[in-house]
Design a protein around this motif. Structure first.
Motif, PDB file in Angstrom:
ATOM      1  N   ALA A 176       1.212  -1.071   0.218  1.00 55.08           N
ATOM      2  CA  ALA A 176       0.048  -0.211  -0.075  1.00 55.08           C
ATOM      3  C   ALA A 176       1.314   1.497   0.120  1.00 55.08           C
ATOM      4  O   ALA A 176       0.803   2.311  -0.783  1.00 55.08           O
ATOM      5  N   PHE A 177       2.139   1.266   1.151  1.00 53.47           N
ATOM      6  CA  PHE A 177       3.011   2.302   0.681  1.00 53.47           C
ATOM      7  C   PHE A 177       3.361   2.560  -0.465  1.00 53.47           C
ATOM      8  O   PHE A 177       3.230   3.506  -0.854  1.00 53.47           O
ATOM      9  N   ASP A 178       3.884   1.639  -1.317  1.00 52.27           N
ATOM     10  CA  ASP A 178       4.269   1.565  -2.723  1.00 52.27           C
ATOM     11  C   ASP A 178       3.456   1.955  -3.238  1.00 52.27           C
ATOM     12  O   ASP A 178       3.787   3.066  -4.394  1.00 52.27           O
ATOM     13  N   LYS A 179       2.635   2.017  -3.343  1.00 50.46           N
ATOM     14  CA  LYS A 179       1.386   2.155  -4.728  1.00 50.46           C
ATOM     15  C   LYS A 179       1.522   3.318  -4.075  1.00 50.46           C
ATOM     16  O   LYS A 179       1.174   3.960  -5.569  1.00 50.46           O
ATOM     17  N   CYS A 180       0.577   3.917  -3.218  1.00 50.23           N
ATOM     18  CA  CYS A 180       0.651   5.518  -3.454  1.00 50.23           C
ATOM     19  C   CYS A 180       1.695   6.338  -3.430  1.00 50.23           C
ATOM     20  O   CYS A 180       1.166   7.505  -4.112  1.00 50.23           O
ATOM     21  N   ALA A 181       2.953   5.454  -2.730  1.00 44.85           N
ATOM     22  CA  ALA A 181       4.085   6.473  -3.555  1.00 44.85           C
ATOM     23  C   ALA A 181       3.882   6.706  -4.731  1.00 44.85           C
ATOM     24  O   ALA A 181       4.217   7.904  -5.431  1.00 44.85           O
ATOM     25  N   LYS A 182       3.684   5.942  -5.180  1.00 49.26           N
ATOM     26  CA  LYS A 182       3.156   5.986  -7.006  1.00 49.26           C
ATOM     27  C   LYS A 182       2.410   7.331  -7.954  1.00 49.26           C
ATOM     28  O   LYS A 182       2.577   7.567  -8.781  1.00 49.26           O
ATOM     29  N   LEU A 205      -1.045  14.929   1.217  1.00 43.92           N
ATOM     30  CA  LEU A 205      -1.939  13.870   1.050  1.00 43.92           C
ATOM     31  C   LEU A 205      -0.910  12.473   1.842  1.00 43.92           C
ATOM     32  O   LEU A 205      -1.623  11.581   2.038  1.00 43.92           O
ATOM     33  N   ALA A 206       0.576  12.841   2.148  1.00 42.30           N
ATOM     34  CA  ALA A 206       2.033  11.302   2.130  1.00 42.30           C
ATOM     35  C   ALA A 206       1.264  11.454   3.642  1.00 42.30           C
ATOM     36  O   ALA A 206       1.611  10.305   4.262  1.00 42.30           O
ATOM     37  N   GLY A 265       7.657   3.609  -0.066  1.00 45.43           N
ATOM     38  CA  GLY A 265       7.096   3.828   1.222  1.00 45.43           C
ATOM     39  C   GLY A 265       8.508   4.781   2.298  1.00 45.43           C
ATOM     40  O   GLY A 265       7.892   5.628   2.825  1.00 45.43           O
ATOM     41  N   PRO A 266       9.721   4.194   2.097  1.00 45.77           N
ATOM     42  CA  PRO A 266      10.822   5.597   2.785  1.00 45.77           C
ATOM     43  C   PRO A 266      11.105   6.473   2.155  1.00 45.77           C
ATOM     44  O   PRO A 266      10.867   7.765   2.858  1.00 45.77           O
ATOM     45  N   ALA A 267       9.978   6.729   0.795  1.00 47.09           N
ATOM     46  CA  ALA A 267      10.061   8.079   0.138  1.00 47.09           C
ATOM     47  C   ALA A 267       8.904   8.703   0.389  1.00 47.09           C
ATOM     48  O   ALA A 267       8.874  10.097   1.008  1.00 47.09           O
ATOM     49  N   LEU A 268       7.464   7.826   0.558  1.00 46.92           N
ATOM     50  CA  LEU A 268       6.000   8.740   0.757  1.00 46.92           C
ATOM     51  C   LEU A 268       6.579   8.991   2.549  1.00 46.92           C
ATOM     52  O   LEU A 268       6.220   9.934   3.404  1.00 46.92           O
TER      53      LEU A 268
END
Ligand code: KG4
Ligand code: ZN
Length: 360
Positions: free
Chosen positions: A172-178, A243-244, A187-190
């Motif tokens: 979920a973190f990865d998809k939302c970051a995208k 948003l993040a 994840g870490p970037a978000l």
């Protein structure tokens, strides 16, 4: 444990190729003699996610060199090994086959017993590698591939309290970051973007909050974020941050709520256990907002929070070697004919979670 055990561990179930040598002593002392991890992030980044075929080929290319390095770093010869442990599942079949076959070959060549390790059991037992922790305890596993709450009753003995009915937390973190235009893995970037953002500016849902079970769901949260991002195009940096922060806060609320349920259930089922352990493992355990929330929950519920260091929370072979030691000490070894298990639930008797796409 009645004698000192030295085990080589091999991990190849996803996008990390890893080898480690761990030693356990009868008095309880544990030593990580070596722990080498090669991340394939750069190989997969152009595709925005893990490509199974690329992962399997990269494991083939690097694993023998990593095993040699782990042995050299540890300063032990193959004849010093009391066992060889390799991840046999769950995970991407191509990668699992590479590590499993390599582990069997090393075990055969040095005449040591072979131990087929469930990757999830590796995560579950990793806390016992770093500090004394009695069974039973509660485990929250939050990674890119898994999101589960379990009671860890003993080696090979788990009660699954909850799992995700769709995406894993890291997924979920990865998809939302995208969605927010960040690179992979997001994840870490978000999380970095969320710092300084206003978590309350956008109303995001808290899927499963308050439900009496311990299951998770993240896809509705992702859809809500996608709609908001769409509605505010082009996103300013401020919008992105808010948003993040809103997303991270929603995940923390949901995980804290589900965890509270799990700890309460454990308490009800284990009335004789005073100050039980609560372990958080998996890559998402690196998230600072989540860590802080889980620390509050653990304190409130009277559990001792155990957070293994991040390099043992993310995929590594030291946890596989350690799970191998725990199994070997109990006489639990495997035949060289054991097959890889791409799906391998820790609690095969757990009732299915409601909803489609349930992860093992
Ligand atoms: O356990 P892990 O290294 O690999 C497996 O999935 O097996 O976990 C990686 C996941 C990725 O989805 C990554 O985005 C997420 O953990 N992650 C984070 C953070 N650091 C890593 N998610 C949120 N906040 C972080 N600080
Ligand atoms: Zn993992």
């Amino acid at each position: 444990m009645t004698e000192t055990l030295t085990v080589l561990g091999i991990e190849t179930s996803c996008d990390e190729t890893a080898a480690a040598v761990v030693r356990g002593h009868p008095g309880g002392a544990r030593e990580i003699l070596s722990n080498v991890v090669l991340s394939q992030l750069d190989d997969h980044r152009p595709y925005g996610g893990v490509v199974p075929e690329i992962a399997a080929r990269a494991h083939v290319e690097h694993l023998d060199g990593l095993i040699a390095r782990a042995m050299a770093d540890a300063g032990v010869g193959f004849d010093a090994l009391d066992g060889v442990a390799a991840t046999a599942g769950p995970g991407l079949i191509g990668g699992v086959m590479v590590g499993l076959t390599a582990g069997k070959a090393v075990a055969l060549a040095c005449g040591a017993p072979f131990i087929a390790v469930n990757h999830l059991e590796g995560h579950a037992l990793s806390a016992r590698l770093v500090e004394p922790l009695e069974f039973p305890f509660v485990l929250l596993l939050v990674s890119g591939g898994h999101c589960q709450l379990l009671a860890v009753n003993g080696v090979g003995d788990f009660t699954r309290y909850g799992t995700t009915v769709d995406d894993a937390a890291g997924e979920a973190f990865d998809k939302c970051a995208k969605l927010l235009g960040l690179g992979y893995p997001g994840g870490p970037a978000l999380a970095a973007l969320a710092r300084g953002g206003d978590p309350d500016r956008f109303a995001l849902p808290r899927p499963m909050l308050g439900r009496p079970d311990c299951h998770f769901s993240f896809s509705g949260l992702k859809t809500a974020l996608a709609r908001l991002a769409q509605a505010h195009q082009p996103l300013s940096e401020r919008d992105q941050r808010d948003l993040a922060a809103g997303f991270e806060s929603a995940v923390a609320d949901v995980v804290a709520d589900r965890t509270t349920r799990a700890l309460a259930r454990f308490r009800a089922e284990h009335t004789g256990v005073s100050a039980p352990g609560f372990v958080v493992a998996g890559g998402v355990a690196a998230n600072q907002v989540l860590r802080a929330r889980l620390a509050e929950v653990a304190k409130r519920e009277g559990f001792r929070l155990v957070l293994p260091p991040v390099h043992l929370c993310t995929d590594n072979a030291a946890m596989i070697a350690w799970a191998g030691i725990e199994r070997l000490a109990l006489g639990l070894t495997d035949s060289l004919s054991i097959k890889p298990r791409p799906r391998w639930p820790l609690d095969p008797d757990a009732p299915p979670a409601t909803g489609a796409g349930v992860k093992a």
